[in-house]
Design an enzyme around this catalytic site. Structure first.
Site, short mmCIF file in Angstrom:
data_model
loop_
_atom_site.label_atom_id
_atom_site.label_comp_id
_atom_site.label_asym_id
_atom_site.label_seq_id
_atom_site.Cartn_x
_atom_site.Cartn_y
_atom_site.Cartn_z
N ASN A 154 0.80 -1.21 0.00
CA ASN A 154 0.00 0.00 0.00
C ASN A 154 0.83 1.27 0.00
O ASN A 154 0.37 2.32 -0.43
CB ASN A 154 -0.94 0.01 1.21
CG ASN A 154 -0.22 -0.21 2.51
OD1 ASN A 154 0.45 -1.24 2.70
ND2 ASN A 154 -0.33 0.72 3.45
N SER A 202 -11.36 -5.02 -0.22
CA SER A 202 -12.03 -3.84 0.32
C SER A 202 -12.63 -3.04 -0.83
O SER A 202 -12.03 -2.94 -1.90
CB SER A 202 -11.03 -2.97 1.10
OG SER A 202 -11.68 -1.86 1.67
N THR A 240 -27.04 -8.82 10.65
CA THR A 240 -27.82 -8.45 9.48
C THR A 240 -26.92 -7.77 8.45
O THR A 240 -26.19 -6.82 8.78
CB THR A 240 -28.97 -7.50 9.86
OG1 THR A 240 -29.81 -8.16 10.81
CG2 THR A 240 -29.79 -7.11 8.64
N CYS A 328 4.37 9.75 11.10
CA CYS A 328 4.19 10.86 12.05
C CYS A 328 2.76 11.35 12.11
O CYS A 328 2.30 11.82 13.14
CB CYS A 328 5.09 12.03 11.65
SG CYS A 328 6.85 11.67 11.81
#
Length: 395
Positions: A154, A202, A240, A328
Site C-alpha cells: 500500500n 475492500s 444483518t 508521524c
C-alpha cells in the site's frame, strides 16, 4: 487555489456515481432484511446479495460460495489469521510466515496471536520491497499453517510474485492468505491460477463505499467463525447484512471489470510520466518500490534533506492531496516500517511522499504537481539546517 488535485487514491477513492445510484435503491425501495424471505422485500435483498457475491467471485475467478462479505480489509485480514490459527491450535500447527512490510492489520494480528503461542517468521525484503523466494522456502517448517503476503504494498506499490508464492505454499501443503486490498482493480487476480486459499478485499479502494469488504475462502479450508450469532454468511459471520454496501461493492467491482486493461494502461502511462517528471526536475530523490513491478497508480519518492510532513502542508496549500511515507501523521515519531525494511535510513524515510493517481487524473495535473513539488522541495532545502550535515540527517 480553486482546483483540487486528489492524489491519495491508495487511502481511499471517490465513490462512483453509478455505485451511489445502485446503493440508494436499498435505502428506501428495497429496504427489506435479507433473512426475511417469506415476503418480497426480504427476498429482493437476498437476491441482491446473491448477485453481488457472484459478481465479486467472477472478478477473482472463484465460486460464489467462496465469497464472504466483511466490514473491510482489516477485518478480513484479522479473520484470515485468527480464523486459521484458532482452527489449527490442536493440530500441531502454530507457525505463520509473513513479511516485514505487511499492513498493520496483519502485523498487529500476528503480534496478538503470539500471545497464544503462535510463532511468526517475518521475511525480509530487498531495496525494492520484494521478498526472497528461497528465504520463504527455508522458513517453512512442519508446524507452518499459513503464509500471509500482500499482493501489492500500500505504501511503495511493489507487486509480489504471488503465483510463485502460491506454488511454494501448495507444494508444502501450507495455506496462502493474500491481502489484495490495494491490488483489487489494479492487478489481475485469479485465485485458482495463483493458488490462493484466502484473499482479503475492500470496496473503497476501487470506487466503492467504505465499511464493506470481502474474504475469499477456498472450499475445504478450515477456519473459525468470525462473529457468532445468526446464520448470515453461511453461519461464519453473524449480523444483518448491510445490503446497500454489499451491492455498492459489487457495482464497483463490475465497473472495474469493464475496460480493465485500458484502465491499467492509462494509469501506468500517467505513473511513468509522473516518475520521470520527478526524476528530471528534482535532484537527490529515491524512487521507493520496484521500478516496474509496481501498482499502475503508485508514485513514491524520498526527497533527501526535507521532512515529508512539511511537503504535505505546502502541497495542501496548493490544493494537492497526497500522503507521507512517515507514520508521524498517526502520532508516531518513527518513519514507515515499510521504508525502513527496504533499507532506508530514518532521515530519508521521513522525507517520503506517496502520490496515487486515479481515473480523474490528467497529464496536465501531473505536470502541475511536478512543478509544484520542484518549488516546494527547493524552498524547504534552502531552509534545511541538516542539508550539509549527513550524520545529523541520518538520525
Amino acid at each position: 487555489m480553486s482546483k483540487k488535485f486528489y492524489l491519495d487514491n491508495a487511502a481511499t477513492t471517490r465513490v462512483k456515481k453509478e455505485v451511489i445510484d445502485e446503493m440508494l435503491k436499498y435505502f428506501d425501495e428495497k429496504y427489506g432484511n435479507p433473512s426475511s424471505q417469506l415476503y418480497e422485500l426480504g427476498r429482493r435483498s437476498k437476491e441482491a446479495i446473491d448477485n453481488a457475491r457472484k459478481i465479486v467471485a467472477d472478478f477473482i475467478n472463484a465460486d460464489e460460495k467462496e465469497i464472504y462479505f466483511t466490514a473491510g480489509g482489516s477485518e478480513s485480514d484479522n479473520w484470515a489469521l485468527k480464523g486459521v490459527a484458532f482452527a489449527n491450535f490442536n493440530k500441531g500447527k502454530n507457525h505463520i510466515i509473513t513479511t516485514k512490510i505487511e499492513h498493520h492489520a496483519v502485523l498487529h494480528t500476528c503480534e496478538y496471536l503470539e500471545k497464544f503461542g503462535v510463532k511468526t517468521t517475518y521475511l525480509d525484503v530487498d531495496k525494492y520491497g520484494m521478498i526472497d523466494l528461497e528465504q520463504l522456502k527455508e522458513a517453512i517448517t512442519p508446524e507452518t499453517m499459513l503464509i500471509s503476503i500482500m499482493f501489492a504494498n500500500n505504501e511503495i506499490g511493489t507487486i509480489q510474485p504471488i503465483e510463485q508464492i502460491g506454488e511454494i505454499a501448495k507444494e508444502h501443503g501450507v495455506l496462502l492468505h493474500v491481502d489484495a486490498v490495494q491490488a483489487m482493480g489494479a492487478v489481475k487476480i485469479d485465485v485458482k491460477k495463483q493458488h490462493i486459499d484466502l484473499l482479503s478485499m475492500s470496496a473503497h479502494k476501487l470506487g466503492g463505499p467504505k465499511g464493506i469488504g470481502g474474504m475469499f475462502i477456498r472450499k475445504g479450508v478450515k477456519i473459525d467463525n468470525l462473529i457468532h450469532g445468526g446464520g448470515q454468511e453461511r453461519g461464519k459471520r453473524a449480523g444483518t447484512e448491510g445490503v446497500q454496501n454489499i451491492v455498492g461493492f459489487a457495482k464497483a467491482v463490475e465497473l472495474a471489470s469493464k475496460d480493465f486493461d485500458a484502465h491499467v494502461k492509462k494509469l501506468t502511462s500517467l505513473r511513468n510520466k509522473f516518475i520521470e517528471g520527478i526524476k528530471n526536475n528534482i535532484p537527490d530523490v529515491i524512487l521507493n518500490g520496484h521500478p516496474t513491478m509496481r501498482l499502475p497508480n503508485n508514485v513514491n519518492f524520498s526527497y533527501k534533506y526535507v521532512e515529508g510532513e512539511s511537503i504535505l502542508l505546502l502541497l495542501d496549500m496548493d490544493g494537492i492531496s497526497a500522503s507521507s511515507g512517515s507514520a508521524c501523521t498517526s502520532g508516531s515519531l518513527d518513519p514507515s516500517h515499510v521504508l525502513l525494511a527496504t533499507g532506508l535510513d530514518h532521515g530519508t524515510a521521513h522525507g517520503s511522499i506517496r502520490f496515487t493517481i486515479g481515473e480523474e487524473t490528467t497529464e496536465e495535473d501531473i505536470s502541475f504537481v511536478v512543478q509544484t513539488m520542484k518549488g516546494i522541495v527547493e524552498r524547504l532545502r534552502m531552509m534545511s539546517p541538516i542539508k550539509n550535515d549527513e550524520d545529523l540527517y541520518k538520525k
